[in-house]
Design an enzyme around this catalytic site. Structure first.
Site, PDB file in Angstrom:
ATOM      1  N   CYS A  53     -31.708 129.302  26.272  1.00 39.01           N
ATOM      2  CA  CYS A  53     -32.809 130.231  26.571  1.00 39.01           C
ATOM      3  C   CYS A  53     -32.394 131.280  27.595  1.00 39.01           C
ATOM      4  CB  CYS A  53     -34.026 129.462  27.062  1.00 39.01           C
ATOM      5  SG  CYS A  53     -34.698 128.329  25.819  1.00 39.01           S
TER       6      CYS A  53
HETATM    7  C1  BEZ Z   1     -31.769 125.401  25.843  1.00 36.93           C
HETATM    8  O1  BEZ Z   1     -32.225 126.553  25.982  1.00 36.93           O
HETATM    9  O2  BEZ Z   1     -30.578 125.182  25.974  1.00 36.93           O
HETATM   10  C2  BEZ Z   1     -32.714 124.265  25.525  1.00 36.93           C
HETATM   11  C3  BEZ Z   1     -33.880 124.527  24.837  1.00 36.93           C
HETATM   12  C4  BEZ Z   1     -34.729 123.481  24.525  1.00 36.93           C
HETATM   13  C5  BEZ Z   1     -34.458 122.185  24.922  1.00 36.93           C
HETATM   14  C6  BEZ Z   1     -33.285 121.945  25.616  1.00 36.93           C
HETATM   15  C7  BEZ Z   1     -32.412 122.979  25.907  1.00 36.93           C
END
Ligand code: BEZ
Length: 226
Positions: A53
């Site tokens: 994200c």
């Molecule tokens: C991430 O952005 O890496 C992520 C998104 C959702 C759950 C765990 C990690």
């Protein structure tokens, strides 16, 4: 905060985007007022300081001028508080070289995520039995009439594609301005499809260079200013 789900329990293409009031990293908003008469890309995250994200928010921030050129406002959502968002934005800018200025909605109780059917498992606690967040990783394109025009949901493992979001906006706006649709992998400048509602007689004046591949598949170049 209680946000009614629109038209039954499922948000669909063509639904009115549910309105809500929320705190954001840029102050409080009322969502329909925020949309105003713009297009909006709303994209969501399950938690601040998550790795995939972080890269996505930086990429959207860097492309903001491209979205603005198309009359599109960006708004993120993450299931944390505004204080947490402010700290995350500092990290995002540091890590990706962005200067993130669009609002990120604070949805710590995941009420907006639930109203928009963003949660991959319909449980607002949003954590699995190992304490790992279920994903809230959707992209919505909303038009100036506040109708939902695109819904995408991504797994945690796969970063989104900003070029695809821009491409869909280009396609939707081209289709709204002209009686055309766009084929597989279309990008602006490529031939478009004459809309099935256009008769061949109308097509002769609307699209003088149109050609019939099959009676149901007619292609035409489109002046890039359209
Ligand atoms: C991430 O952005 O890496 C992520 C998104 C959702 C759950 C765990 C990690």
């Amino acid at each position: 905060m209680s946000i009614p789900k629109p038209e039954g329990s499922t948000l669909r293409l063509g639904s009115t985007a549910p309105d809500f009031k929320a705190e954001t990293s840029r102050g409080p908003i009322s969502f329909h007022e925020f949309i105003g008469d713009s297009w909006v890309v709303l994209f969501s995250h399950p938690d601040d300081f998550t790795p995939v994200c972080t890269t996505e928010l930086g990429a959207f921030a860097k492309l903001q001028p491209e979205f603005e050129k198309r009359g599109v406002k960006l708004i993120g959502l993450s299931a944390n508080t505004t204080d947490s968002h402010q700290a995350w934005i500092k990290d995002i800018d540091e890590v990706t070289g962005s200067h993130l200025t669009f609002p990120i909605i604070a949805d710590p109780e995941r009420k907006i995520a639930l109203a928009y059917d963003m949660i991959d498992f319909q449980d607002a606690s949003n954590v699995d039995d190992k304490g790992v967040q279920f994903t809230i990783r959707s992209v919505f394109i909303i038009d100036p009439k506040k109708k939902v025009r695109l819904i995408l949901s991504y797994p945690a493992s796969t970063g989104r594609n900003t070029a695809e979001v821009l491409r869909v906006i280009d396609s939707l706006q081209t289709g709204d301005r002209n009686r055309v649709t766009t084929p597989i992998n279309w990008v602006p400048g490529d031939d478009v499809i004459v809309h099935p509602s256009v008769t061949n007689e109308e097509a002769k004046s609307l699209f003088p260079q149109f050609r019939v591949i099959k009676p149901y598949l007619r292609l035409t170049p489109l002046d890039s200013s359209k």
